[in-house]
Scaffold this active site. Structure first.
Site, PDB file in Angstrom:
ATOM      1  N   ASP A 106     -16.909  30.254  45.213  1.00  0.00           N
ATOM      2  CA  ASP A 106     -16.951  28.957  44.531  1.00  0.00           C
ATOM      3  C   ASP A 106     -15.823  28.058  45.035  1.00  0.00           C
ATOM      4  O   ASP A 106     -14.773  27.940  44.410  1.00  0.00           O
ATOM      5  CB  ASP A 106     -16.840  29.209  43.020  1.00  0.00           C
ATOM      6  CG  ASP A 106     -16.780  27.933  42.204  1.00  0.00           C
ATOM      7  OD1 ASP A 106     -17.296  26.903  42.680  1.00  0.00           O
ATOM      8  OD2 ASP A 106     -16.213  27.967  41.091  1.00  0.00           O
ATOM      9  N   LYS A 119     -16.635  24.750  46.259  1.00  0.00           N
ATOM     10  CA  LYS A 119     -17.062  23.374  45.983  1.00  0.00           C
ATOM     11  C   LYS A 119     -16.743  22.416  47.137  1.00  0.00           C
ATOM     12  O   LYS A 119     -16.046  21.412  46.948  1.00  0.00           O
ATOM     13  CB  LYS A 119     -16.427  22.866  44.693  1.00  0.00           C
ATOM     14  CG  LYS A 119     -16.760  23.660  43.448  1.00  0.00           C
ATOM     15  CD  LYS A 119     -16.127  23.018  42.225  1.00  0.00           C
ATOM     16  CE  LYS A 119     -16.406  23.802  40.960  1.00  0.00           C
ATOM     17  NZ  LYS A 119     -15.681  25.088  40.903  1.00  0.00           N
ATOM     18  N   LYS A 143     -17.625  35.843  40.660  1.00  0.00           N
ATOM     19  CA  LYS A 143     -17.306  34.546  41.256  1.00  0.00           C
ATOM     20  C   LYS A 143     -15.846  34.524  41.684  1.00  0.00           C
ATOM     21  O   LYS A 143     -14.949  34.786  40.887  1.00  0.00           O
ATOM     22  CB  LYS A 143     -17.562  33.406  40.261  1.00  0.00           C
ATOM     23  CG  LYS A 143     -17.280  32.012  40.833  1.00  0.00           C
ATOM     24  CD  LYS A 143     -17.718  30.921  39.887  1.00  0.00           C
ATOM     25  CE  LYS A 143     -16.768  30.680  38.752  1.00  0.00           C
ATOM     26  NZ  LYS A 143     -15.486  30.028  39.212  1.00  0.00           N
ATOM     27  N   THR A 151     -18.834  21.046  33.901  1.00  0.00           N
ATOM     28  CA  THR A 151     -19.063  21.177  32.460  1.00  0.00           C
ATOM     29  C   THR A 151     -17.844  20.739  31.647  1.00  0.00           C
ATOM     30  O   THR A 151     -17.902  20.682  30.419  1.00  0.00           O
ATOM     31  CB  THR A 151     -19.442  22.624  32.083  1.00  0.00           C
ATOM     32  OG1 THR A 151     -18.520  23.538  32.684  1.00  0.00           O
ATOM     33  CG2 THR A 151     -20.849  22.942  32.558  1.00  0.00           C
ATOM     34  N   ARG A 203     -13.523  33.346  30.790  1.00  0.00           N
ATOM     35  CA  ARG A 203     -12.519  33.824  29.836  1.00  0.00           C
ATOM     36  C   ARG A 203     -13.078  34.672  28.698  1.00  0.00           C
ATOM     37  O   ARG A 203     -12.383  35.553  28.179  1.00  0.00           O
ATOM     38  CB  ARG A 203     -11.741  32.620  29.291  1.00  0.00           C
ATOM     39  CG  ARG A 203     -10.762  32.056  30.309  1.00  0.00           C
ATOM     40  CD  ARG A 203     -10.252  30.675  29.959  1.00  0.00           C
ATOM     41  NE  ARG A 203     -11.224  29.637  30.274  1.00  0.00           N
ATOM     42  CZ  ARG A 203     -10.922  28.343  30.365  1.00  0.00           C
ATOM     43  NH1 ARG A 203      -9.677  27.946  30.169  1.00  0.00           N
ATOM     44  NH2 ARG A 203     -11.849  27.465  30.663  1.00  0.00           N
ATOM     45  N   ASP A 231     -16.797  16.879  51.574  1.00  0.00           N
ATOM     46  CA  ASP A 231     -16.107  16.199  52.664  1.00  0.00           C
ATOM     47  C   ASP A 231     -17.160  15.492  53.520  1.00  0.00           C
ATOM     48  O   ASP A 231     -18.340  15.460  53.160  1.00  0.00           O
ATOM     49  CB  ASP A 231     -15.299  17.207  53.485  1.00  0.00           C
ATOM     50  CG  ASP A 231     -14.018  16.611  54.059  1.00  0.00           C
ATOM     51  OD1 ASP A 231     -14.108  15.516  54.672  1.00  0.00           O
ATOM     52  OD2 ASP A 231     -12.953  17.223  53.905  1.00  0.00           O
TER      53      ASP A 231
END
Length: 240
Positions: A59, A61, A32, A122, A214, A64
């Site tokens: 990614d 997002k 990603k 999340t 991570r 608009d």
């Protein structure tokens, strides 16, 4: 999806990405590329990853007005990535425009990128949903509603937490993608995530794919953690 584990390349530079990917020997990954990396390196990072034969989730997002998203997706379709996303909160017209832009921008003979909609991040808690967004419905109801709008708009799936996947599966079927971030091993810190789960729970709940950042990128041995998470996922597919 060919590879159910998507690694979030939470790095600032191509050099950092190269150093990280060198630890994976000859593994063909699904990675990603988010805002931090794309805004720093631009399309060159996508070219590099494609040369290495990795699948790419871009990614960004998009959120608009419909025409802007349509034109934006038309441009993104030319990059040859596998997966892109928008915010479901932009509404059905915007989501439909995203698909129109992808269809228009994908070169002839090439499969267009799949497009999924972010339902609720999340990192969003119930308190944030109610007190800051002024959405009074329970989180589950909101996420399932947004997922329904995404499917109605022609999207391929959604980004959601593992907690909402069972209801989405029940309502929208098994072919609708549910890509779930917030994945951790049992011993990991949850950091800034609120709705988290292990790979085993994600698979049990019916996730199509998991996004891990991570827990892998900060590991001393990223390849070992990657294989451990895949093993947890695949164990469930064997025993279920």
């Amino acid at each position: 999806m060919k590879n159910p584990l998507i690694i979030a390349l939470d790095f600032s530079t191509k050099q950092e990405v190269q150093t990280f990917l060198n630890k994976f020997e000859h593994e063909r990954l699904f990675v990603k590329v988010g805002m931090e990396l794309f805004y720093k390196e631009g399309t060159s990072i996508l070219s590099f990853l494609k040369e290495q034969e990795h699948q790419i989730f871009l990614d960004l997002k998009l959120h608009d007005i419909p025409n802007t998203v349509r034109q934006g997706m038309r441009s993104l379709a030319s990059y040859g990535v596998d997966l892109v996303n928008v915010h479901a909160l932009g509404g059905t017209q915007m989501m439909q425009a995203a698909i129109e832009g992808l269809d228009a921008g994908t070169p002839s003979g090439i499969k267009r990128p799949q497009c999924i909609a972010v339902t609720q991040l999340t990192s969003t808690s119930d308190a944030m949903l109610h007190n800051e967004q002024l959405v009074l419905q329970p989180m589950d109801n909101v996420v399932v509603h947004y997922a329904s709008l995404a499917k109605k708009s022609g999207l391929d799936g959604v980004v959601c937490s593992t907690l909402e996947v069972p209801r989405i599966r029940t309502k929208l079927g098994d072919t609708f993608l549910t890509v779930t971030p917030g994945i951790r091993l049992e011993t990991d810190s949850v950091d800034d995530q609120m709705r988290v789960a292990t790979p085993i729970v994600a698979k049990e709940n019916g996730s199509s794919a998991i996004v891990v950042g991570r827990s892998i990128t900060r590991a001393t041995n990223p390849l070992k953690v990657y294989k451990k998470m895949l093993a947890q996922w695949n164990e469930e597919s064997v025993t279920s």
